[in-house]
Design an enzyme around this catalytic site. Structure first.
Site, PDB file in Angstrom:
ATOM      1  CD  GLN A   1     -24.661  -9.012 -13.644  1.00 44.54           C
ATOM      2  OE1 GLN A   1     -24.748  -7.781 -13.431  1.00 44.54           O
ATOM      3  NE2 GLN A   1     -24.806  -9.880 -12.669  1.00 44.54           N
TER       4      GLN A   1
ATOM      5  CD  GLU B   1     -20.807  -9.559  -3.041  1.00 44.70           C
ATOM      6  OE1 GLU B   1     -20.647  -8.438  -2.501  1.00 44.70           O
ATOM      7  OE2 GLU B   1     -21.812 -10.256  -2.866  1.00 44.70           O
TER       8      GLU B   1
ATOM      9  CB  SER C   1     -15.121  -8.290  -6.387  1.00 50.26           C
ATOM     10  OG  SER C   1     -16.090  -7.872  -5.466  1.00 50.26           O
TER      11      SER C   1
ATOM     12  CE1 TYR D   1     -19.480  -9.006 -10.016  1.00 55.74           C
ATOM     13  CE2 TYR D   1     -19.229  -8.970  -7.628  1.00 55.74           C
ATOM     14  CZ  TYR D   1     -18.840  -8.526  -8.879  1.00 55.74           C
ATOM     15  OH  TYR D   1     -17.822  -7.611  -8.992  1.00 55.74           O
TER      16      TYR D   1
ATOM     17  CE  LYS E   1     -15.910  -9.445 -10.864  1.00 54.70           C
ATOM     18  NZ  LYS E   1     -15.043  -8.900 -11.910  1.00 54.70           N
TER      19      LYS E   1
HETATM   20  P1  NAP Z   1     -19.671  -1.447 -14.504  1.00 53.23           P
HETATM   21  O1  NAP Z   1     -19.780   0.032 -14.442  1.00 53.23           O
HETATM   22  O2  NAP Z   1     -20.874  -2.287 -14.279  1.00 53.23           O
HETATM   23  O3  NAP Z   1     -19.068  -1.812 -15.945  1.00 53.23           O
HETATM   24  C1  NAP Z   1     -19.078  -3.130 -16.427  1.00 53.23           C
HETATM   25  C2  NAP Z   1     -18.523  -3.141 -17.842  1.00 53.23           C
HETATM   26  O4  NAP Z   1     -18.521  -4.496 -18.329  1.00 53.23           O
HETATM   27  C3  NAP Z   1     -19.346  -2.315 -18.855  1.00 53.23           C
HETATM   28  O5  NAP Z   1     -18.458  -1.647 -19.710  1.00 53.23           O
HETATM   29  C4  NAP Z   1     -20.091  -3.398 -19.633  1.00 53.23           C
HETATM   30  O6  NAP Z   1     -20.404  -3.025 -20.947  1.00 53.23           O
HETATM   31  C5  NAP Z   1     -19.028  -4.490 -19.651  1.00 53.23           C
HETATM   32  N1  NAP Z   1     -19.560  -5.811 -19.991  1.00 53.23           N
HETATM   33  C6  NAP Z   1     -20.555  -6.473 -19.365  1.00 53.23           C
HETATM   34  N2  NAP Z   1     -20.752  -7.666 -19.969  1.00 53.23           N
HETATM   35  C7  NAP Z   1     -19.866  -7.737 -21.000  1.00 53.23           C
HETATM   36  C8  NAP Z   1     -19.572  -8.708 -21.980  1.00 53.23           C
HETATM   37  N3  NAP Z   1     -20.253  -9.862 -22.076  1.00 53.23           N
HETATM   38  N4  NAP Z   1     -18.573  -8.459 -22.855  1.00 53.23           N
HETATM   39  C9  NAP Z   1     -17.896  -7.303 -22.809  1.00 53.23           C
HETATM   40  N5  NAP Z   1     -18.140  -6.328 -21.921  1.00 53.23           N
HETATM   41  C10 NAP Z   1     -19.110  -6.552 -21.012  1.00 53.23           C
HETATM   42  O7  NAP Z   1     -18.544  -1.970 -13.505  1.00 53.23           O
HETATM   43  P2  NAP Z   1     -17.402  -1.143 -12.724  1.00 53.23           P
HETATM   44  O8  NAP Z   1     -17.966  -0.651 -11.453  1.00 53.23           O
HETATM   45  O9  NAP Z   1     -16.728  -0.234 -13.668  1.00 53.23           O
HETATM   46  O10 NAP Z   1     -16.424  -2.331 -12.324  1.00 53.23           O
HETATM   47  C11 NAP Z   1     -15.371  -2.756 -13.197  1.00 53.23           C
HETATM   48  C12 NAP Z   1     -14.964  -4.177 -12.830  1.00 53.23           C
HETATM   49  O11 NAP Z   1     -14.509  -4.207 -11.475  1.00 53.23           O
HETATM   50  C13 NAP Z   1     -16.080  -5.202 -12.899  1.00 53.23           C
HETATM   51  O12 NAP Z   1     -15.491  -6.429 -13.298  1.00 53.23           O
HETATM   52  C14 NAP Z   1     -16.564  -5.321 -11.473  1.00 53.23           C
HETATM   53  O13 NAP Z   1     -17.157  -6.584 -11.251  1.00 53.23           O
HETATM   54  C15 NAP Z   1     -15.264  -5.152 -10.722  1.00 53.23           C
HETATM   55  N6  NAP Z   1     -15.353  -4.589  -9.381  1.00 53.23           N
HETATM   56  C16 NAP Z   1     -16.013  -3.415  -9.174  1.00 53.23           C
HETATM   57  C17 NAP Z   1     -16.031  -2.846  -7.907  1.00 53.23           C
HETATM   58  C18 NAP Z   1     -16.732  -1.549  -7.644  1.00 53.23           C
HETATM   59  O14 NAP Z   1     -16.986  -1.250  -6.469  1.00 53.23           O
HETATM   60  N7  NAP Z   1     -17.027  -0.755  -8.656  1.00 53.23           N
HETATM   61  C19 NAP Z   1     -15.367  -3.499  -6.855  1.00 53.23           C
HETATM   62  C20 NAP Z   1     -14.688  -4.681  -7.111  1.00 53.23           C
HETATM   63  C21 NAP Z   1     -14.673  -5.211  -8.385  1.00 53.23           C
HETATM   64  P3  NAP Z   1     -21.842  -2.374 -21.345  1.00 53.23           P
HETATM   65  O15 NAP Z   1     -21.665  -0.893 -21.162  1.00 53.23           O
HETATM   66  O16 NAP Z   1     -21.994  -2.790 -22.749  1.00 53.23           O
HETATM   67  O17 NAP Z   1     -22.862  -2.954 -20.414  1.00 53.23           O
HETATM   68  N1  GDD Z   2     -28.018  -1.715  -4.833  1.00 49.28           N
HETATM   69  C1  GDD Z   2     -28.684  -1.491  -3.695  1.00 49.28           C
HETATM   70  N2  GDD Z   2     -29.907  -0.891  -3.726  1.00 49.28           N
HETATM   71  N3  GDD Z   2     -28.111  -1.842  -2.524  1.00 49.28           N
HETATM   72  C2  GDD Z   2     -28.783  -1.589  -1.378  1.00 49.28           C
HETATM   73  C3  GDD Z   2     -30.036  -0.981  -1.368  1.00 49.28           C
HETATM   74  C4  GDD Z   2     -30.642  -0.624  -2.604  1.00 49.28           C
HETATM   75  O1  GDD Z   2     -31.745  -0.092  -2.669  1.00 49.28           O
HETATM   76  N4  GDD Z   2     -30.435  -0.851  -0.067  1.00 49.28           N
HETATM   77  C5  GDD Z   2     -29.470  -1.354   0.691  1.00 49.28           C
HETATM   78  N5  GDD Z   2     -28.468  -1.821  -0.097  1.00 49.28           N
HETATM   79  C6  GDD Z   2     -27.252  -2.496   0.386  1.00 49.28           C
HETATM   80  C7  GDD Z   2     -27.032  -3.872  -0.265  1.00 49.28           C
HETATM   81  O2  GDD Z   2     -27.857  -4.849   0.376  1.00 49.28           O
HETATM   82  C8  GDD Z   2     -25.550  -4.074  -0.029  1.00 49.28           C
HETATM   83  O3  GDD Z   2     -25.341  -4.627   1.248  1.00 49.28           O
HETATM   84  C9  GDD Z   2     -24.976  -2.638  -0.041  1.00 49.28           C
HETATM   85  O4  GDD Z   2     -26.112  -1.752   0.014  1.00 49.28           O
HETATM   86  C10 GDD Z   2     -24.145  -2.301  -1.258  1.00 49.28           C
HETATM   87  O5  GDD Z   2     -24.862  -2.655  -2.424  1.00 49.28           O
HETATM   88  P1  GDD Z   2     -24.351  -2.234  -3.898  1.00 49.28           P
HETATM   89  O6  GDD Z   2     -24.115  -0.787  -3.961  1.00 49.28           O
HETATM   90  O7  GDD Z   2     -25.325  -2.830  -4.869  1.00 49.28           O
HETATM   91  O8  GDD Z   2     -22.907  -2.904  -4.004  1.00 49.28           O
HETATM   92  P2  GDD Z   2     -22.375  -4.377  -3.646  1.00 49.28           P
HETATM   93  O9  GDD Z   2     -21.533  -4.265  -2.433  1.00 49.28           O
HETATM   94  O10 GDD Z   2     -23.456  -5.374  -3.674  1.00 49.28           O
HETATM   95  O11 GDD Z   2     -21.460  -4.689  -4.920  1.00 49.28           O
HETATM   96  C11 GDD Z   2     -20.544  -3.711  -5.436  1.00 49.28           C
HETATM   97  O12 GDD Z   2     -19.300  -3.841  -4.797  1.00 49.28           O
HETATM   98  C12 GDD Z   2     -18.614  -5.072  -5.036  1.00 49.28           C
HETATM   99  C13 GDD Z   2     -17.310  -5.027  -4.230  1.00 49.28           C
HETATM  100  O13 GDD Z   2     -17.550  -5.429  -2.906  1.00 49.28           O
HETATM  101  C14 GDD Z   2     -20.449  -3.935  -6.952  1.00 49.28           C
HETATM  102  O14 GDD Z   2     -19.729  -2.871  -7.518  1.00 49.28           O
HETATM  103  C15 GDD Z   2     -19.723  -5.221  -7.276  1.00 49.28           C
HETATM  104  O15 GDD Z   2     -19.505  -5.307  -8.694  1.00 49.28           O
HETATM  105  C16 GDD Z   2     -18.370  -5.214  -6.535  1.00 49.28           C
HETATM  106  O16 GDD Z   2     -17.640  -6.365  -6.810  1.00 49.28           O
END
Ligand code: NAP
Ligand code: GDD
Length: 329
Positions: A81, A125, A123, A147, A151
């Site tokens: 999530q 985060e 992450s 979250y 993590k």
């Molecule tokens: P995302 O687009 O939100 O994808 C999350 C995936 O997890 C989706 O395939 C979702 O499946 C699956 N999932 C959620 N709950 C599940 C469950 N109970 N069992 C099995 N699958 C489940 O995330 P992402 O951006 O690709 O990120 C990939 C990973 O990296 C995540 O763990 C995220 O927390 C971590 N991460 C991301 C970032 C970033 O900036 N993108 C940075 C640091 C870490 P559904 O399609 O069915 O919902």
């Molecule tokens: N989502 C969102 N929507 N964020 C906003 C908005 C809005 O309308 N306005 C401002 N923000 C600010 C948030 O308060 C946050 O500080 C920043 O934009 C980034 O928000 P997100 O894009 O939602 O990402 P995140 O940093 O909270 O989390 C993502 O990065 C993490 C790694 O640092 C996610 O991908 C996490 O899964 C991941 O671990």
């Protein structure tokens, strides 16, 4: 042929990682959970090349069966999530999936085959209320959301299973990474889609929360390569993956609107309901260790990334009907 098993294959990173591993000659298995409407948009183009296995991080037995069936050499645990605001609304579920789900996956590996190499999606985060800048592998964690807390648990259980059972388990501490496949709820994609809709005359305003928040934003395509590199090392270890640059949400907005020759001040509306109960104000990563040990480095710049996302959303809207657009907004 090496075999990889990816959880979270329907997500942003899962789709890029699947493409990358296929290009390396892997047999790729992806885990999908049951939903009333299939969410395969990001991997439809790979359908013929990958094999999808049913399972859920909430269901231990499904993980064991999936590992027994697919016999992977490498497991990439990307499922979570992953949306920070949702983690306040569903804090317990987030803990169960994003935190305990990691233990379930590791237990399944222990039971079926201890030689499997394991990647955990940790992450930035976790650094939350940062104790030093830039953040590196040794920086203390101080998560600011349920979250982030989940993590931290996932990170330490990965380290613990490595140390307890000698598993080849690595944790990639990835900073924010984005792409045209990013979920629409995350700020970069919300902005790129919002800008495209305004430019196409389909909307006039874009509501945002904290414009002062700063993140170290990179391109997802670059980051999945680092995941694979970690599992090719002689010894398992943890790595920070980041660009080393930090930009504010306001800078993101400025670049995105400039791409389509619009003035952002006319369209952005500040919405207090989008502010978070506890904010991560600024993140900046130090990937010196990954650069030195893995030979990894990011290729796409921040401007390049924002422009790529705006262009992609402009293209998507050009080919979409009006009802679909109303669904997106
Ligand atoms: P995302 O687009 O939100 O994808 C999350 C995936 O997890 C989706 O395939 C979702 O499946 C699956 N999932 C959620 N709950 C599940 C469950 N109970 N069992 C099995 N699958 C489940 O995330 P992402 O951006 O690709 O990120 C990939 C990973 O990296 C995540 O763990 C995220 O927390 C971590 N991460 C991301 C970032 C970033 O900036 N993108 C940075 C640091 C870490 P559904 O399609 O069915 O919902
Ligand atoms: N989502 C969102 N929507 N964020 C906003 C908005 C809005 O309308 N306005 C401002 N923000 C600010 C948030 O308060 C946050 O500080 C920043 O934009 C980034 O928000 P997100 O894009 O939602 O990402 P995140 O940093 O909270 O989390 C993502 O990065 C993490 C790694 O640092 C996610 O991908 C996490 O899964 C991941 O671990």
């Amino acid at each position: 042929m090496r075999k990889a098993f990816i959880t979270g294959i329907t997500g942003q990173d899962g789709s890029y990682l699947a493409e990358f591993l296929l290009s390396k000659g892997y047999k790729v298995y992806g885990m999908i959970r049951r939903s009333s409407v299939p969410k395969l948009d990001r991997i439809l183009h790979l359908e013929k090349d990958i094999e999808l296995i049913s399972g859920d991080l909430m269901d231990e037995s499904s993980l064991i069966k999936a590992i027994e069936l697919t016999k992977p050499d490498e497991v990439y645990n990307l499922a979570a999530q992953s949306f920070v605001p949702a983690s306040w609304e569903q804090s317990i579920l987030t803990g169960k999936i994003t935190g305990l789900g990691v233990t379930r996956m590791l237990e399944a590996i222990l039971m079926v085959n201890r030689n499997i190499r394991f990647y955990q999606a940790s992450s930035s985060e976790m650094f939350g209320n940062v104790h030093e800048t830039p953040q590196k592998e040794t920086t203390v964690f101080y998560p600011r959301s349920p979250y982030g807390v989940a993590k931290v648990y996932g990170h330490w259980i990965t380290v613990n299973f490595r140390e307890s059972y000698n598993l080849f388990a690595c944790s990639g501490i990835l900073f924010n990474h984005e792409s045209p496949r990013r979920g629409l709820e995350f700020v970069t994609r919300k902005v790129s889609m919002g800008v495209a809709m305004i430019k196409m005359g389909m909307a006039d305003k874009l509501k945002l929360g904290n414009l002062d928040a700063k993140r170290d934003w990179g391109f997802a395509g670059d980051y999945v390569e680092a995941m694979w590199m970690m599992l090719q090392q002689k010894k398992p270890d943890d790595f920070v993956i980041a660009t080393g640059e930090t930009r504010s949400v306001k800078e993101l907005v400025e670049i995105a609107f400039k791409r389509v020759d619009l003035k952002w001040e006319k369209h952005i509306v500040l919405d207090k309901s989008l502010l978070r109960p506890a904010e991560v104000h600024e993140l900046r990563g130090d990937s010196s260790k990954a650069i030195k040990q893995l030979g990894w480095k990011p290729k796409v710049t921040f401007e390049g990334l924002v422009n790529m996302m705006v262009d992609s959303d402009m293209d998507k809207l050009k080919g979409i009907d009006k009802d679909k657009i109303r669904e997106l907004s």
